[in-house]
Design an enzyme around this catalytic site. Structure first.
Site, PDB file in Angstrom:
ATOM      1  N   SER A  49       0.866  -1.191   0.000  1.00 13.07           N
ATOM      2  CA  SER A  49       0.000   0.000   0.000  1.00 13.07           C
ATOM      3  C   SER A  49       0.898   1.234   0.000  1.00 13.07           C
ATOM      4  CB  SER A  49      -0.913   0.007   1.237  1.00 13.07           C
ATOM      5  OG  SER A  49      -0.141   0.271   2.401  1.00 13.07           O
ATOM      6  N   ASP A  84      -0.678  -1.474  -4.156  1.00 14.90           N
ATOM      7  CA  ASP A  84      -2.078  -1.690  -3.776  1.00 14.90           C
ATOM      8  C   ASP A  84      -2.783  -0.326  -3.624  1.00 14.90           C
ATOM      9  OD1 ASP A  84      -4.277  -3.189  -2.900  1.00 14.90           O
ATOM     10  OD2 ASP A  84      -3.653  -3.074  -0.794  1.00 14.90           O
ATOM     11  N   HIS A  85      -3.909  -0.151  -4.269  1.00 11.92           N
ATOM     12  CA  HIS A  85      -4.678   1.101  -4.196  1.00 11.92           C
ATOM     13  C   HIS A  85      -3.826   2.337  -4.472  1.00 11.92           C
ATOM     14  CE1 HIS A  85      -8.418  -0.672  -2.865  1.00 11.92           C
ATOM     15  NE2 HIS A  85      -7.707  -1.466  -2.095  1.00 11.92           N
ATOM     16  N   ASP A 105      -6.159   3.025  -8.307  1.00 10.86           N
ATOM     17  CA  ASP A 105      -7.496   3.084  -7.734  1.00 10.86           C
ATOM     18  C   ASP A 105      -8.123   4.443  -8.054  1.00 10.86           C
ATOM     19  OD1 ASP A 105      -9.789   3.177  -6.285  1.00 10.86           O
ATOM     20  OD2 ASP A 105      -8.898   2.615  -4.358  1.00 10.86           O
ATOM     21  N   HIS A 177     -12.643  -3.648   3.498  1.00 11.25           N
ATOM     22  CA  HIS A 177     -11.313  -3.892   4.072  1.00 11.25           C
ATOM     23  C   HIS A 177     -11.444  -4.026   5.584  1.00 11.25           C
ATOM     24  CE1 HIS A 177      -9.657  -1.677   0.370  1.00 11.25           C
ATOM     25  NE2 HIS A 177      -9.223  -2.906   0.289  1.00 11.25           N
ATOM     26  N   HIS A 207     -11.056  -7.708  -3.128  1.00  9.57           N
ATOM     27  CA  HIS A 207     -10.357  -7.041  -2.022  1.00  9.57           C
ATOM     28  C   HIS A 207     -11.050  -7.413  -0.711  1.00  9.57           C
ATOM     29  CE1 HIS A 207      -7.600  -4.004  -3.952  1.00  9.57           C
ATOM     30  NE2 HIS A 207      -8.172  -4.577  -4.993  1.00  9.57           N
ATOM     31  N   GLY A 208     -10.404  -7.047   0.395  1.00 10.04           N
ATOM     32  CA  GLY A 208     -11.032  -7.287   1.699  1.00 10.04           C
ATOM     33  C   GLY A 208     -11.190  -8.757   2.011  1.00 10.04           C
ATOM     34  N   ASN A 229      -7.169 -10.421  -2.182  1.00  8.57           N
ATOM     35  CA  ASN A 229      -6.251  -9.642  -1.344  1.00  8.57           C
ATOM     36  C   ASN A 229      -6.498  -9.899   0.138  1.00  8.57           C
ATOM     37  OD1 ASN A 229      -5.728  -8.523  -3.827  1.00  8.57           O
ATOM     38  ND2 ASN A 229      -6.128  -6.413  -3.197  1.00  8.57           N
ATOM     39  N   THR A 232      -5.443  -7.652   6.665  1.00  5.73           N
ATOM     40  CA  THR A 232      -5.753  -7.570   8.100  1.00  5.73           C
ATOM     41  C   THR A 232      -5.554  -8.903   8.827  1.00  5.73           C
ATOM     42  OG1 THR A 232      -7.373  -5.868   7.554  1.00  5.73           O
ATOM     43  CG2 THR A 232      -7.535  -6.843   9.740  1.00  5.73           C
TER      44      THR A 232
HETATM   45  P1  13P Z   1      -8.184  -7.009   4.249  1.00  2.75           P
HETATM   46  O1  13P Z   1      -7.316  -6.126   5.086  1.00  2.75           O
HETATM   47  O2  13P Z   1      -9.608  -6.939   4.615  1.00  2.75           O
HETATM   48  O3  13P Z   1      -7.666  -8.419   4.230  1.00  2.75           O
HETATM   49  O4  13P Z   1      -8.100  -6.447   2.746  1.00  2.75           O
HETATM   50  C1  13P Z   1      -6.879  -6.387   2.098  1.00  2.75           C
HETATM   51  C2  13P Z   1      -7.003  -5.698   0.797  1.00  2.75           C
HETATM   52  O5  13P Z   1      -8.009  -5.754   0.129  1.00  2.75           O
HETATM   53  C3  13P Z   1      -5.833  -4.955   0.323  1.00  2.75           C
HETATM   54  O6  13P Z   1      -6.110  -4.240  -0.844  1.00  2.75           O
END
Ligand code: 13P
Length: 287
Positions: A49, A84-85, A105, A177, A207-208, A229, A232
């Site tokens: 990121s 990322d993003h 993004d 996310h 994502h997330g 992705n 977390t």
């Molecule tokens: P999480 O943190 O929910 O796993 O998502 C990660 C993500 O989508 C990074 O772009």
């Protein structure tokens, strides 16, 4: 060295599995993910990121560190290093720093502006031989201080972006996310299906990845998701393993305060989590 995400995602799409993007935050994270991929014989995407890039002293540091690790750890599986993003400026910096893949993004821009900026980046990535991920419909939750509402993307807008010649498309389908709230409605498979119908073979990105139930992950893969992705969840197992180590007083025993010892339980926990996710995504043995 690094490969782009293009080849690995084409194979994933054809083989009905997904490649994991695991975000890196420091040396230990990177090492854990690379060793996990090698052990699982799985392709892998290292996600960076903009905030993590800054934390690790800039994209050049990150690319040099991860590139040297591939060499010195004798990593033989395909590894992509991916922004990322990214903002437009962040994308330019990563192209310059030697990344093999970037995400622009532009989901917060009006669609016309998203199309315009993505188009420019498509041309640059084609020239340099990089893969490019674009986004339509913002992903919910908080990431690096940016809060998205968890939209469901408009399939027609997805087609407008997909047709520009990008490698992969992240489309909001109610994903968030970080941790999902108790009243989360789940992924919108209707939206996912409609997007894939209109975008043909385009590899779709989810994502997330943290906290999505396994059956939803599998269904998303069956409907065209080829990249997932996760960030977390690795942070959570890292923090939990480190906390247990400290609470057990291990840091105060012998040389337990040595960072090599102090960070080991967390690093091992990330490696185990990454392998678990690769098994779920079906990428084990696909390198
Ligand atoms: P999480 O943190 O929910 O796993 O998502 C990660 C993500 O989508 C990074 O772009």
């Amino acid at each position: 060295m690094f490969v782009t995400a293009e080849e690995m995602l084409k194979k994933a799409k054809a083989g009905h599995y997904a490649v994991g993007q695991f975000n890196i935050n420091n040396l230990e994270w990177t090492k854990a993910i690379l060793l996990a991929a090698e052990e699982a014989k799985s392709p892998v995407i290292l996600g960076v990121s903009e905030g993590a890039g800054k934390y690790m002293c800039g994209y050049k540091t990150v690319a040099s560190m991860a590139g040297a690790m591939i060499d010195e750890l004798n990593i033989t599986v395909p590894v992509a290093i991916h922004l990322d993003h990214g903002s437009y400026e962040g994308c330019l910096k990563c192209i310059e720093a030697g990344f093999s893949s970037i995400m622009f993004d532009g989901s917060h821009y009006p669609i016309e502006e998203n199309v315009e900026k993505t188009k420019e980046l498509v041309a640059m990535c084609k020239e340099k031989g990089l893969s490019l991920e674009a986004e339509v419909g913002s992903i919910g939750g908080e990431e690096d201080g940016v809060i998205g509402a968890g939209e469901c993307a408009d399939p027609k807008e997805c087609t407008a972006i997909a047709d520009l010649g990008i490698t992969m498309l992240a489309a909001g389908i109610g994903n968030i996310h970080g941790k999902y709230p108790a009243n989360w409605q789940g992924l919108s498979f209707e939206t996912l299906d409609a997007i894939q119908q209109l975008t043909g073979d385009m590899p779709l990105v989810l994502h997330g990845g943290t906290g999505i139930p396994d059956d939803m992950i599998k269904k998303a893969i069956s409907l065209g998701v080829a990249k997932i992705n996760v960030n977390t969840e690795c942070q959570l197992v890292f923090a939990e393993a480190t906390r247990k180590y400290i609470e057990a007083g291990k840091d105060l025993e012998g040389k337990g305060f040595d960072p090599r010892k102090l960070l080991k339980p967390g690093t091992d926990a990330i490696k185990a989590k990454v392998i678990e996710k690769m098994e779920l995504f079906g990428s084990v043995g696909k390198a």
